[in-house]
Scaffold this active site. Structure first.
Site, PDB file in Angstrom:
ATOM      1  N   ASP A 108      24.165 -10.426   5.776  1.00  0.00           N
ATOM      2  CA  ASP A 108      24.510 -11.287   4.646  1.00  0.00           C
ATOM      3  C   ASP A 108      26.012 -11.336   4.414  1.00  0.00           C
ATOM      4  OD1 ASP A 108      23.993 -12.861   2.222  1.00  0.00           O
ATOM      5  OD2 ASP A 108      24.670 -11.060   1.175  1.00  0.00           O
ATOM      6  N   MET A 160       0.803  -1.228   0.000  1.00  0.00           N
ATOM      7  CA  MET A 160       0.000   0.000   0.000  1.00  0.00           C
ATOM      8  C   MET A 160       0.838   1.281   0.000  1.00  0.00           C
ATOM      9  SD  MET A 160      -2.851  -1.306  -0.279  1.00  0.00           S
ATOM     10  CE  MET A 160      -3.585  -2.910  -0.016  1.00  0.00           C
ATOM     11  N   CYS A 161       2.147   1.162  -0.133  1.00  0.00           N
ATOM     12  CA  CYS A 161       2.994   2.353  -0.192  1.00  0.00           C
ATOM     13  C   CYS A 161       2.942   2.981  -1.582  1.00  0.00           C
ATOM     14  CB  CYS A 161       4.443   1.994   0.137  1.00  0.00           C
ATOM     15  SG  CYS A 161       4.740   1.772   1.889  1.00  0.00           S
ATOM     16  N   HIS A 162       2.869   4.299  -1.599  1.00  0.00           N
ATOM     17  CA  HIS A 162       2.872   5.031  -2.866  1.00  0.00           C
ATOM     18  C   HIS A 162       4.303   5.127  -3.396  1.00  0.00           C
ATOM     19  CE1 HIS A 162      -0.872   6.413  -1.004  1.00  0.00           C
ATOM     20  NE2 HIS A 162      -1.291   6.669  -2.225  1.00  0.00           N
ATOM     21  N   MET A 173       8.123   4.991   5.738  1.00  0.00           N
ATOM     22  CA  MET A 173       8.351   3.617   5.295  1.00  0.00           C
ATOM     23  C   MET A 173       9.650   3.505   4.505  1.00  0.00           C
ATOM     24  SD  MET A 173       6.010   2.094   6.818  1.00  0.00           S
ATOM     25  CE  MET A 173       6.494   0.492   6.241  1.00  0.00           C
ATOM     26  N   GLU A 174       9.988   4.534   3.748  1.00  0.00           N
ATOM     27  CA  GLU A 174      11.234   4.518   2.989  1.00  0.00           C
ATOM     28  C   GLU A 174      12.435   4.524   3.926  1.00  0.00           C
ATOM     29  OE1 GLU A 174       8.054   5.307   0.257  1.00  0.00           O
ATOM     30  OE2 GLU A 174       8.476   6.146   2.234  1.00  0.00           O
TER      31      GLU A 174
END
Length: 156
Positions: free
Chosen positions: A127, A74-76, A112-113
């Site tokens: 990793d 749902m992120c733009h 969110m970014e």
């Protein structure tokens, strides 16, 4: 309470931000990766076989922030005007703290970014060093600050 990501039929939807004003928006997120002393020293002394761990983590954090809308449904998609990363050593804990600052001029925030950048950056460290220490722990991932938009300024 009305959920913004569900329509009248309870189906998922992306929120319509077209009526919102574009404002300068900024978010800062952070997270920690803790490891054994051998892994910490290998990173600090740039003796990890896979290469320059912290520099690679910064590149990964930037790439992760830029691809947030591809991974979180749902992120733009946003035009990010700036992504800045800082890594702090915490020698007494054999840990590193990664901070990601994301900026945009737009109709929706960049929390969110910034959070995605932190997660991808820390996972990159994991990793690259897992051959030395498989017990590493990612923790304390959180939003530190955000500004811009209707909800205003937030500081943890």
């Amino acid at each position: 309470m009305k959920l913004t990501h569900l329509d009248e039929n309870q189906n998922p939807k992306m929120v319509d931000v077209s009526a919102k004003d574009s404002t300068q928006r900024e978010a800062i997120a952070s997270g920690k990766i803790t490891m054994n002393k051998e892994a910490f020293i290998a990173i600090k002394e740039q003796k990890v076989k896979k290469g320059a761990v912290l520099q690679t983590a910064i590149i990964a954090a930037i790439m992760g922030a830029k691809r947030t809308s591809e991974l979180i449904p749902m992120c733009h998609p946003l035009f990010l005007s700036s992504i800045k990363c800082d890594i702090e050593e915490i020698p007494e804990e054999n840990a590193f703290i990664l901070k990601v600052r994301a900026k945009t001029l737009g109709q929706t925030g960049v929390e969110m970014e910034a959070l995605m950048g932190v997660n991808i950056g820390l996972l990159t460290i994991y990793d690259m060093v897992k051959a030395i220490d498989k017990t590493m722990v990612l923790s304390e991932i959180c939003l530190l600050e955000k500004s811009g938009g209707k909800s205003g300024h937030f500081m943890r």
